[in-house]
Design a protein around this motif. Sequence first.
Motif, PDB file in Angstrom:
ATOM      1  N   ALA A 151       0.827  -1.210   0.000  1.00 49.18           N
ATOM      2  CA  ALA A 151       0.000   0.000   0.000  1.00 49.18           C
ATOM      3  C   ALA A 151       0.861   1.259   0.000  1.00 49.18           C
ATOM      4  O   ALA A 151       0.550   2.244  -0.678  1.00 49.18           O
ATOM      5  CB  ALA A 151      -0.938  -0.007   1.203  1.00 49.18           C
ATOM      6  N   VAL A 152       1.948   1.240   0.767  1.00 50.13           N
ATOM      7  CA  VAL A 152       2.847   2.394   0.802  1.00 50.13           C
ATOM      8  C   VAL A 152       3.504   2.595  -0.559  1.00 50.13           C
ATOM      9  O   VAL A 152       3.643   3.730  -1.044  1.00 50.13           O
ATOM     10  CB  VAL A 152       3.901   2.211   1.910  1.00 50.13           C
ATOM     11  CG1 VAL A 152       4.962   3.311   1.853  1.00 50.13           C
ATOM     12  CG2 VAL A 152       3.231   2.231   3.290  1.00 50.13           C
ATOM     13  N   ILE A 232      -3.888   6.680   2.439  1.00 49.16           N
ATOM     14  CA  ILE A 232      -4.071   5.234   2.361  1.00 49.16           C
ATOM     15  C   ILE A 232      -5.244   4.872   3.241  1.00 49.16           C
ATOM     16  O   ILE A 232      -5.269   5.235   4.425  1.00 49.16           O
ATOM     17  CB  ILE A 232      -2.810   4.476   2.821  1.00 49.16           C
ATOM     18  CG1 ILE A 232      -1.610   4.825   1.946  1.00 49.16           C
ATOM     19  CG2 ILE A 232      -3.055   2.964   2.798  1.00 49.16           C
ATOM     20  CD1 ILE A 232      -0.300   4.209   2.435  1.00 49.16           C
ATOM     21  N   GLU A 233      -6.228   4.179   2.677  1.00 48.31           N
ATOM     22  CA  GLU A 233      -7.404   3.775   3.444  1.00 48.31           C
ATOM     23  C   GLU A 233      -7.340   2.269   3.689  1.00 48.31           C
ATOM     24  O   GLU A 233      -7.339   1.483   2.765  1.00 48.31           O
ATOM     25  CB  GLU A 233      -8.669   4.135   2.678  1.00 48.31           C
ATOM     26  CG  GLU A 233      -9.893   4.304   3.567  1.00 48.31           C
ATOM     27  CD  GLU A 233     -10.266   3.065   4.356  1.00 48.31           C
ATOM     28  OE1 GLU A 233     -10.160   3.088   5.602  1.00 48.31           O
ATOM     29  OE2 GLU A 233     -10.643   2.060   3.721  1.00 48.31           O
ATOM     30  N   VAL A 254      -5.292   8.452  -3.676  1.00 47.89           N
ATOM     31  CA  VAL A 254      -5.868   7.697  -2.567  1.00 47.89           C
ATOM     32  C   VAL A 254      -5.672   6.218  -2.856  1.00 47.89           C
ATOM     33  O   VAL A 254      -6.092   5.729  -3.917  1.00 47.89           O
ATOM     34  CB  VAL A 254      -7.370   7.995  -2.378  1.00 47.89           C
ATOM     35  CG1 VAL A 254      -7.977   7.055  -1.333  1.00 47.89           C
ATOM     36  CG2 VAL A 254      -7.575   9.443  -1.963  1.00 47.89           C
ATOM     37  N   VAL A 255      -5.033   5.515  -1.939  1.00 49.77           N
ATOM     38  CA  VAL A 255      -4.831   4.078  -2.078  1.00 49.77           C
ATOM     39  C   VAL A 255      -5.927   3.375  -1.284  1.00 49.77           C
ATOM     40  O   VAL A 255      -6.000   3.505  -0.055  1.00 49.77           O
ATOM     41  CB  VAL A 255      -3.443   3.649  -1.566  1.00 49.77           C
ATOM     42  CG1 VAL A 255      -3.291   2.132  -1.661  1.00 49.77           C
ATOM     43  CG2 VAL A 255      -2.351   4.340  -2.365  1.00 49.77           C
ATOM     44  N   ALA A 256      -6.795   2.670  -1.990  1.00 49.20           N
ATOM     45  CA  ALA A 256      -7.876   1.920  -1.354  1.00 49.20           C
ATOM     46  C   ALA A 256      -7.389   0.499  -1.128  1.00 49.20           C
ATOM     47  O   ALA A 256      -7.365  -0.317  -2.043  1.00 49.20           O
ATOM     48  CB  ALA A 256      -9.123   1.939  -2.235  1.00 49.20           C
ATOM     49  N   SER A 257      -6.989   0.216   0.120  1.00 51.14           N
ATOM     50  CA  SER A 257      -6.411  -1.085   0.443  1.00 51.14           C
ATOM     51  C   SER A 257      -7.283  -1.885   1.388  1.00 51.14           C
ATOM     52  O   SER A 257      -6.947  -3.016   1.735  1.00 51.14           O
ATOM     53  CB  SER A 257      -5.013  -0.902   1.051  1.00 51.14           C
ATOM     54  OG  SER A 257      -4.305  -2.107   1.113  1.00 51.14           O
ATOM     55  N   GLY A 258      -8.404  -1.314   1.836  1.00 50.90           N
ATOM     56  CA  GLY A 258      -9.321  -2.048   2.697  1.00 50.90           C
ATOM     57  C   GLY A 258     -10.129  -3.057   1.898  1.00 50.90           C
ATOM     58  O   GLY A 258     -10.242  -2.959   0.673  1.00 50.90           O
ATOM     59  N   VAL A 281      -6.447   4.388  -6.334  1.00 51.08           N
ATOM     60  CA  VAL A 281      -5.688   3.212  -6.747  1.00 51.08           C
ATOM     61  C   VAL A 281      -6.028   2.064  -5.809  1.00 51.08           C
ATOM     62  O   VAL A 281      -5.975   2.220  -4.583  1.00 51.08           O
ATOM     63  CB  VAL A 281      -4.169   3.486  -6.691  1.00 51.08           C
ATOM     64  CG1 VAL A 281      -3.386   2.240  -7.103  1.00 51.08           C
ATOM     65  CG2 VAL A 281      -3.808   4.661  -7.576  1.00 51.08           C
ATOM     66  N   ALA A 282      -6.382   0.923  -6.363  1.00 51.73           N
ATOM     67  CA  ALA A 282      -6.610  -0.262  -5.541  1.00 51.73           C
ATOM     68  C   ALA A 282      -5.269  -0.929  -5.247  1.00 51.73           C
ATOM     69  O   ALA A 282      -4.423  -1.080  -6.128  1.00 51.73           O
ATOM     70  CB  ALA A 282      -7.535  -1.240  -6.250  1.00 51.73           C
ATOM     71  N   SER A 283      -5.065  -1.306  -4.002  1.00 54.73           N
ATOM     72  CA  SER A 283      -3.872  -2.057  -3.621  1.00 54.73           C
ATOM     73  C   SER A 283      -4.325  -3.385  -3.042  1.00 54.73           C
ATOM     74  O   SER A 283      -5.106  -3.422  -2.086  1.00 54.73           O
ATOM     75  CB  SER A 283      -3.042  -1.282  -2.595  1.00 54.73           C
ATOM     76  OG  SER A 283      -1.926  -2.035  -2.178  1.00 54.73           O
ATOM     77  N   GLN A 284      -3.835  -4.466  -3.618  1.00 55.24           N
ATOM     78  CA  GLN A 284      -4.206  -5.810  -3.178  1.00 55.24           C
ATOM     79  C   GLN A 284      -2.970  -6.680  -3.324  1.00 55.24           C
ATOM     80  O   GLN A 284      -2.195  -6.527  -4.269  1.00 55.24           O
ATOM     81  CB  GLN A 284      -5.365  -6.331  -4.026  1.00 55.24           C
ATOM     82  CG  GLN A 284      -6.163  -7.464  -3.399  1.00 55.24           C
ATOM     83  CD  GLN A 284      -5.671  -8.835  -3.834  1.00 55.24           C
ATOM     84  OE1 GLN A 284      -4.829  -8.947  -4.706  1.00 55.24           O
ATOM     85  NE2 GLN A 284      -6.200  -9.871  -3.205  1.00 55.24           N
ATOM     86  N   ILE A 285      -2.760  -7.585  -2.391  1.00 47.34           N
ATOM     87  CA  ILE A 285      -1.501  -8.311  -2.298  1.00 47.34           C
ATOM     88  C   ILE A 285      -1.255  -9.231  -3.490  1.00 47.34           C
ATOM     89  O   ILE A 285      -0.143  -9.736  -3.677  1.00 47.34           O
ATOM     90  CB  ILE A 285      -1.448  -9.104  -0.974  1.00 47.34           C
ATOM     91  CG1 ILE A 285      -0.007  -9.542  -0.645  1.00 47.34           C
ATOM     92  CG2 ILE A 285      -2.419 -10.270  -1.000  1.00 47.34           C
ATOM     93  CD1 ILE A 285       0.975  -8.416  -0.517  1.00 47.34           C
TER      94      ILE A 285
END
Length: 358
Positions: A151-152, A232-233, A254-258, A281-285
């Motif tokens: 996310a970072v 970062i959310e 805005v990073v949407a990581s939830g 931006v979506a962040s997913q592992i």
Amino acid sequence: MERGGTVATVVQFSSPGTVELVECAPATLTPGMVRVRTWYSGVSAGTELTAYRGSNPYVTKHWDTEQRLFVDGAPSFAYPVAGWGYSEVGEVVELGPEASGLQVGDVVYGIWGHRSEAVVAADRLAAQKLPAGVDPLHGVFFRVGAIALNAVLAADVQLGDRLVVFGQGVIGLLATRLAVLSGAHVAAVDGIRRRRELAAGFGAEATWDVAPEGGVGALARQWCGGGADAAIELSGNYRALHEAIRSVATEGTVVASGFYQGGADALRLGEEFHHNRVRIVASQIGGTPVRLGDRWNHARLLRVFGEQLSRGTIQPGPLVTDIVDADQVGAVFAKLDAGDPDTLQVVLRFDAPEGGRQ
């Protein structure tokens, strides 16, 4: 159900609202594989609660792997669902034929679910030996640490940037610390005072409750002098995502990581998102930011996080609030479902050595 005088067990979501430890048949050891006896398994208070509550899309819809779409049809997972969990630490106790890179007695971390033992590919675990000097209990943080670091990276944090991190659960607190280590000035947002205190200890320069007068977005703009470079959310709350959008500067990120569930009534995309041309931006592992190319992948996320643990720049001990025997998993999820404010990282204990350290 027994092997060598022991009983193999696994955590099972039997139905929405019911989770228990059940017996299972030990997996067969095949060429190239090793048997790992689990010491600790970290519980994900976000992802796994969706299985407990029955809101996870995999248990309500079908994930089409070719189209990469959720579509109508039989759910991808049907209750009972066993083996969820992605933050395990254990000891290699048996080597299969042709298994290399590991020895009996090696302590490893990885993903094999909440189970007392597992058979895992040796080549996968050979790169996931617990670094020297790292408490095995802290090995449960590798996966969540990788999620936070991803996310970072997605936020493209630069030295001197101002960043707002929404949600100071385990992953949010790790993201706060990693962003500080990356050179950012960080403000941390959470509704629980103890979590805000931990965020300050992890280097956050400002900590805010979730509902100040005018909203967090207005507070962030005052703190930044015009809007944060990024936010970062990580709470998975749509209202928090909306405030994250309000927090950033024009054309900010805005990073949407939830892991968001259900509808999004609190998200008003016709307001600041539209008028300030905010980039979400979506962040997913499942993947690292495309702009980083081949330089970053999941293995590097784990390696870099492990280096911080070894150096002591990240000390996750204060995040562990509950260490319980695995057969108490039902009480654990009831507590998490109730939203206990004092609970952060819950760790299931399977067969840890006395003292829990190497």
